[in-house]
Design a protein around this motif. Structure first.
Motif, mmCIF file in Angstrom:
data_model
loop_
_atom_site.group_PDB
_atom_site.id
_atom_site.type_symbol
_atom_site.label_atom_id
_atom_site.label_comp_id
_atom_site.label_asym_id
_atom_site.label_seq_id
_atom_site.Cartn_x
_atom_site.Cartn_y
_atom_site.Cartn_z
ATOM 1 N N ASP A 9 2.522 1.707 -3.407
ATOM 2 C CA ASP A 9 1.537 2.186 -4.444
ATOM 3 C C ASP A 9 1.267 3.627 -4.280
ATOM 4 N N SER A 10 1.153 4.259 -3.086
ATOM 5 C CA SER A 10 0.539 5.320 -2.870
ATOM 6 C C SER A 10 1.710 6.582 -2.380
ATOM 7 N N GLN A 51 0.840 -1.121 0.012
ATOM 8 C CA GLN A 51 0.028 -0.090 0.129
ATOM 9 C C GLN A 51 0.940 1.239 -0.131
#
Length: 189
Positions: free
Chosen positions: A12-13, A9
């Motif tokens: 990805d961000s 996560q």
């Protein structure tokens, strides 16, 4: 728990979050009175801190990711590690008995791999690989295995040839360091 979900996560961000933090936080100083700007900066920093806190929390379990000092030998010697796999029936000595069993040999074209915690192996679903020192030469990068099921019965050609699932296992490889790893399969005649 395992920290890989949190790391995925974050990875990805991270680019978008860093951009938002860069656009909102520098606008805040001791004289900022616009509550909307303060809330936006707080939201961006809060999201960042939440992800990092989740990763630390997930990584705190006994069987999870640990950040440790990396030894200088913990990398593969080259960017690529080429190997081939050969499978055939071989007669080997098992518990003082000659038995014809299915043997899988993994041979490195680049010599002995470095940075692994154990020998590379080919896993076959439902069977335990057992190392065969007599057919192996780790300094040359050749590793031979035979397989037993949960009842201790060796895998033979008549069964092995119908089992399609094979997995190459590289124990202890630093996967976070090698995120760019690409696999290629060649069919040798």
């Amino acid at each position: 728990m395992d920290a890989f979900q949190g790391l995925a996560q974050f990875t990805d961000s991270q680019k978008t979050l860093t951009q938002v933090i860069g656009q909102t936080v520098p606008l805040i100083d001791a004289q900022t009175s616009d509550q909307r700007k303060i809330d936006e900066a707080s939201l961006a920093l809060g999201a960042y801190l939440k992800m990092v806190t989740d990763i630390v929390s997930q990584a705190s379990g006994a069987r999870s990711l640990r950040v440790t000092h990396q030894d200088a030998n913990c990398t593969l010697a080259t960017e690529t590690w080429r190997f081939c796999i050969a499978e055939k029936s071989v007669t080997v000595n098992i518990n003082s008995q000659n038995r014809t069993v299915w043997v899988v040999t993994l041979t490195s074209a680049d010599g002995e791999p470095t940075g692994l915690s154990d020998y590379p192996a080919v896993q076959i679903a439902g069977y335990q690989p057992l190392f065969i020192p007599e057919l192996s030469d780790s300094t040359a990068g050749r590793y031979a295995w035979y397989y037993q099921n949960e009842h201790g019965e060796p895998l033979t050609a008549d069964i092995a040839q119908s089992l399609a699932a094979r997995t190459v296992e590289l124990p202890g490889m630093q996967i976070l360091e090698r995120q760019d790893a690409v696999s290629t399969v060649y069919n040798y005649p």
